[in-house]
Design a protein around this motif. Sequence first.
Motif, short mmCIF file in Angstrom:
data_model
loop_
_atom_site.label_atom_id
_atom_site.label_comp_id
_atom_site.label_asym_id
_atom_site.label_seq_id
_atom_site.Cartn_x
_atom_site.Cartn_y
_atom_site.Cartn_z
N VAL A 42 -47.02 -76.27 -55.32
CA VAL A 42 -46.29 -74.99 -54.96
C VAL A 42 -44.96 -75.64 -56.42
O VAL A 42 -44.34 -76.18 -55.89
N ILE A 43 -44.68 -73.78 -56.76
CA ILE A 43 -43.49 -74.35 -57.99
C ILE A 43 -42.67 -73.03 -57.75
O ILE A 43 -43.42 -71.84 -58.01
N PRO A 44 -41.24 -73.71 -57.44
CA PRO A 44 -40.17 -73.12 -57.32
C PRO A 44 -40.12 -72.26 -58.49
O PRO A 44 -39.18 -73.46 -59.23
N ILE A 45 -40.10 -70.46 -58.79
CA ILE A 45 -39.43 -70.05 -59.99
C ILE A 45 -37.93 -68.76 -59.25
O ILE A 45 -38.05 -67.73 -59.12
N GLN A 46 -36.94 -69.97 -59.40
CA GLN A 46 -35.81 -69.29 -58.64
C GLN A 46 -35.49 -69.03 -58.56
O GLN A 46 -33.95 -69.99 -60.23
N GLY A 47 -34.09 -67.62 -58.91
CA GLY A 47 -33.12 -67.11 -59.65
C GLY A 47 -33.31 -67.38 -61.73
O GLY A 47 -34.40 -67.37 -62.13
N GLU A 48 -32.67 -66.80 -62.17
CA GLU A 48 -32.20 -66.57 -63.75
C GLU A 48 -33.08 -67.86 -64.75
O GLU A 48 -32.02 -69.19 -64.47
N ARG A 225 -52.04 -80.57 -47.53
CA ARG A 225 -51.49 -80.65 -48.14
C ARG A 225 -50.97 -80.34 -49.28
O ARG A 225 -50.85 -79.39 -50.44
N VAL A 226 -49.75 -80.06 -49.11
CA VAL A 226 -48.53 -78.98 -50.04
C VAL A 226 -47.54 -79.74 -51.00
O VAL A 226 -46.80 -80.58 -50.41
N VAL A 227 -47.71 -79.12 -51.84
CA VAL A 227 -46.56 -80.56 -53.61
C VAL A 227 -46.33 -80.08 -53.04
O VAL A 227 -46.61 -78.38 -54.55
N ARG A 228 -44.44 -79.17 -53.12
CA ARG A 228 -43.58 -78.30 -54.19
C ARG A 228 -42.08 -79.14 -55.50
O ARG A 228 -42.03 -80.03 -54.90
N PHE A 229 -43.13 -79.29 -56.04
CA PHE A 229 -42.05 -79.76 -57.32
C PHE A 229 -41.03 -78.93 -57.68
O PHE A 229 -40.20 -77.49 -57.41
#
Length: 471
Positions: A42-48, A225-229
């Motif tokens: 899972v790659i979070p793309i949060q905010g600008e 299994r979730v790997v959050r970067f």
Amino acid sequence: MIRRGIHHLLPLLPILFLSVQSVHAQAPADAPTTRAGRLVFVIPIQGEFEKALHLIVVRALREAKRQEADAVILDMDTPGGRVDSAIRIRDALINTEIPTYTYVNPMAVSAGAFIALATDHIIMGRNSSIGGALPLTIGAEGVGAAEKKFQSVFNAEIRKTARTKGHPEDIAEGFSNPDLVIPGLKKEGDILTLTFDEATSLGLAEYQAETLDELLAREGLSGARVVRFQLTTTDRIARFLSSSAVLGVLMMVGLGALVLELKTPGVGLPGAIALLAFGLAFGGSYLANLSGYMEVIFFFVGVVLLVVEIYVLPGFGIAGILGILCVVGSLLFALFSFAPDGFSLTAPRLDMLGSAVLTVTAALVGLIPFFIVLGKILPATPLYRNLMLGPEGRESPAPAETAGAAAAPRAEAAVAAGQTGRALTDLRPAGIALLGEARVDVLTQGEYLEKGTPVVVVRVEGARVFVARGE
């Protein structure tokens, strides 16, 4: 005949490969190295987002491929960001063979919508929206729509991206093209933005999911299994080293030191500085996914060609020209990434290429004051003379001779242009020559002269005596 200085320079060149190889071998400290059961990244793309975001995406995709992950999910909540970063992320997503998902949670606007179109599946979250990808520029009058030419090319890019991943092309282009008319949905002059219901009903999104866990369940990935970067220290270092300002300084220092090493064979220290600067430049560029081994190979070939031109072949010919082209070209393409389908000169990429050319040009222009200082100030300093001569270049004179050498500068007042003598040490380019009966510290104009070579004084500038090969 190749001089001794080459032996100081050439063994150092593979350091460039070692620095890039060590970067290539790195993996996130928190990433597992073995796989147990199903795996989702899972790659979070949060905010600008800005220039560093693509570092996370590229690193995650590399690690996902290495661990044979079952899926990569972009957990997206962004109003957009830099177009160049979005293009690099798009390129990386299109190139991967791993199933990719965008979970709009709850906003994928502007460049965020462009990135979402580069994934295989778009899933809408609760009260989510997607679209509004009109490219903007910042000018003297503030933020405004990009010029028509840029808009036209970006519209083609967004259509091509949607077509590649099987998304509706008209809907995708409606996000960025105000001139496009979609009957019953969009009129001329509007920019399309869709709610979660609209995106699903129009076939852009596959379904709605209240949570990420629900998405995993519907895709048959429950219990995976979730790997959050996240942004790591490596990413921060890459962001610093790959910035235009830092790369420009590293290139300027590296080029200046490289030229100094080639002009003063046997020294070694400038060569080490050049290799350190270029190692950091290429290493940072590699971490930022802008370059790979090919740029380093071209740089290595360019340096070898320059060495051959300077020390093996007389004059300045094809080897020197090719060497310069290889060195400058490798630096240029260390700042510019290719499209997945090869070299593409679309407007967004022309903008990226223009920035790369500007950085390399600034580095080359910055060498002018460097060489002015080097030519006018440093040769008169004891530090420079010790650096040029070193313990090898000086003979081991008797005490009386040593005293004579120390007194040599006082004899320079009697030296005049046209006076002849011979080199008492190698001149590289600094050294000691016997002019009449006086031992004098002299400089060539870049030429390497061996001990015993006849010399003639060409000019005298204060305490500096310049000589050339005599007859």
